[in-house]
Design a protein around this motif. Sequence first.
Motif, mmCIF file in Angstrom:
data_model
loop_
_atom_site.group_PDB
_atom_site.id
_atom_site.type_symbol
_atom_site.label_atom_id
_atom_site.label_comp_id
_atom_site.label_asym_id
_atom_site.label_seq_id
_atom_site.Cartn_x
_atom_site.Cartn_y
_atom_site.Cartn_z
ATOM 1 N N GLY A 511 0.839 -1.188 0.000
ATOM 2 C CA GLY A 511 0.000 0.000 0.000
ATOM 3 C C GLY A 511 0.872 1.235 0.000
ATOM 4 N N ILE A 533 -5.795 -5.344 1.979
ATOM 5 C CA ILE A 533 -6.802 -5.915 1.092
ATOM 6 C C ILE A 533 -7.161 -7.293 1.613
ATOM 7 N N THR A 534 -8.426 -7.507 1.973
ATOM 8 C CA THR A 534 -8.851 -8.786 2.540
ATOM 9 C C THR A 534 -9.398 -9.701 1.461
ATOM 10 N N ASP A 574 -8.956 3.071 -3.562
ATOM 11 C CA ASP A 574 -8.572 1.672 -3.375
ATOM 12 C C ASP A 574 -8.235 1.400 -1.906
ATOM 13 N N GLN A 575 -8.523 0.173 -1.470
ATOM 14 C CA GLN A 575 -8.355 -0.198 -0.073
ATOM 15 C C GLN A 575 -6.920 -0.040 0.416
ATOM 16 N N ASP A 576 -5.935 -0.309 -0.438
ATOM 17 C CA ASP A 576 -4.543 -0.231 -0.004
ATOM 18 C C ASP A 576 -4.032 1.206 0.082
ATOM 19 N N GLY A 579 -7.642 2.296 3.256
ATOM 20 C CA GLY A 579 -8.225 1.295 4.155
ATOM 21 C C GLY A 579 -8.056 1.588 5.629
#
Length: 771
Positions: A511, A533-534, A574-576, A579
């Motif tokens: 990330g 990111i899961t 984006d999650q990275d 998050g």
Amino acid sequence: MPALLVFPLTILGFDGTNVFAWVLLFAIFARLFFMQSKLLNFIAAAVVTASLLSLLVHQWSSASAFSAQEAEGIRTAALQLDPNDMRINGNLLTGEALLQSEGKEETVYFYYTIGTEEEKFNWEQQRFPQRVVATVQLEKPEAERNLHQFDFEDYLNAKSVHWVVTVEAIQSLSEDRSFWSWPSSIRRSIILMLEKLPAVQTTDYIQTMLFNQSHTIAGDTLDAYRGIGLLHLFSISGIHIQLLLSQMRYILLRMKVSHETTNKLLVVFLIAYGVLTGWGIGVFRAICTHFILLMGKITGHRIEAKDAFALTVMVAVFYNPLLIYSASFQLSYLLAGVLYFVAPVSAEWKLNGLLKDICLTALMTMVSFPVVAYHFFEVSWLGIFVNVIFSFFFSWLLFPLFWLLFFAVLFFPEAPFLGVLCAVSDNLLTLLETFAGAAADLDFASLVTGRPPAFYFALVWIALVLLLLSVEKAQRDIRVLCFLMAAVGLFSFAHQLTASGKVVMLDVGQGDAILIITPFHRSAVLIDTGGVITFEREAWQVRETATTAGEKLVSIIKAEGVKKLDRVFLTHADQDHVGSLRELAEGLPIDAVYFPKGAEGNAAFAAVLLELQSQHQVGLFPLLGKVDLEIDADFVFHILAPLAPGEGGNEDSLVIQTSIGGLDWLFTGDLGEEGEEVLMRTYPDLKTDVLKIGHHGSATSSSEGFLDHVQPELALISAGKQNRYGHPDAQILERLELRNIPIFRTDRQGAIHFLYGSEETEWRTILENKK
């Protein structure tokens, strides 16, 4: 006094250039000289000799049995696994084990991914140590990747563990039912028996506080306790042993057992209890101190509590000198030592019980201040008051209740009153946890200190020593308090006195997170927050993390002495990159958040933004390109892209250009080749000195045309170690090398620091500049 010699001697044994250790050593010797006691000087000489011998023995015994070449060649090995030293977290089995290969053996730390839910259940029910023959791979432990964060390598080295073992496949598995395995199996049976209690919360506390199972209490609960200065409940521990001993003594004497026999029975109990609990730091301290006191009574020699504690200190440090560097040891022994030191004096204070408790906890909070600040970067003054409440609940209600539940489930596992007792315990614990969580959320209650230079620690320690001396002499010297307040004030704002600024590309795995701090900490800006990111897993495979990615990010930022973030820029949704935003806002005040216009259309991202605005009163500002934002005097962010609203994807990334430390910087988020083409057309004269490579070094970014257009002198790449995407791509690395562009990358070098503000600038990488 002679016992204190073990600390500077141990420090000098590992770091002979430590100025403070030399000063402390000189001060102790000077004190002994002026006391002119032959006996004390003889004891001091014995302590010095024993300390030096223990250091030599430790250095000899802690060396690895395997060379790097031998470790690399090991593919099959036998592992002795103790179920008490293992932890099952989702589908991951970890812990310490004894590795045996080619006639050599040593303790290692292992990882094993469990294949099925049935296999996980079997591991959970194991009572005896296991002998495993497996295909393995050895590697060195991971060092800290961000400044002042948890160093797994140092943690394992302190336990004489030099290798991390990945168990790739188990070939055979058998139980060890030898005579020496029975203490371990009994302890494991107790832990499994406690899990039959109809109260998970109470079971976790009993396992942690009575049987040294440190990983059972939830991480957020421990964070809340630490946030209000209550970590001593777990670091001191051992408090319950004194309560238990007094109760056992009372019962035995009422049963007409003689004092001599009672003392002998208590000694046997202490040894047995230590074996069953695994000799945790706090438990060992309490057991050893009481053991020495009891042996004095049995042999007819009167031993002072302070002398017993001093002997315990020496035994602990002689056994493992590296213990002195752990936070649990420092808090446990420091606070216990202060209690032994102050107890005789406090007995003469003409105060009522409550006021005396408040004064004692205030003193404990002040003494623990530099230790807590060093390890956790913030201190809460609430501990002065809530310690009284929690000490009462745990000492007089919960600890007796825990022991009652333990003996009840041991002898009456089916008794109906167990449910009632568990309900009472769970309700009390829920009440305390709710209170701790609410108190920890009070921003005004905590003071972010970071980790200042050593000078400020020395100043606080000098002030604390003077305070303790004045307490011992029953003096009320206002000058000492003023000096202490001034020292703590300077300590707390030491970072604001720093004339240099810095840019830090934090290592947040796969990330982005870039922290910019201007000179004198006038402004603190964060570009992206990182985030994990899961991926979907079955319920039994889901792993709980002691510290989430967001909590780690907050800790990293606080370690730099940042008390609030003036601005947070999110390059895209984006999650990275976003998050950890929610947890970031919970851990640090944020004035304003900027993001590319259109990203709020992302439902998950919009929900976080709404929460920030409603719960944390954070200003939200969507941005488009061709806008200039003044961050600080002579510090401006030029927003170059996006030029039109998008959906918060890679090609909609915020592109930021700025000048820092005499260099031009270009931050591109996850911008791909398409966005790079737009940038080149829109800004034909765009040049930079430092380029943050787009999309973690993906092959879809950093085209040859773009690199030739901006002509960077240096490239930064943020990517996770051994990430599943293969970032940075070999093609990108080749493009940079062909253009002779130096590369800093977090996956190999950890966090990247750029320091500026003086006449010279400096680049530092955590893994290469580790001290």
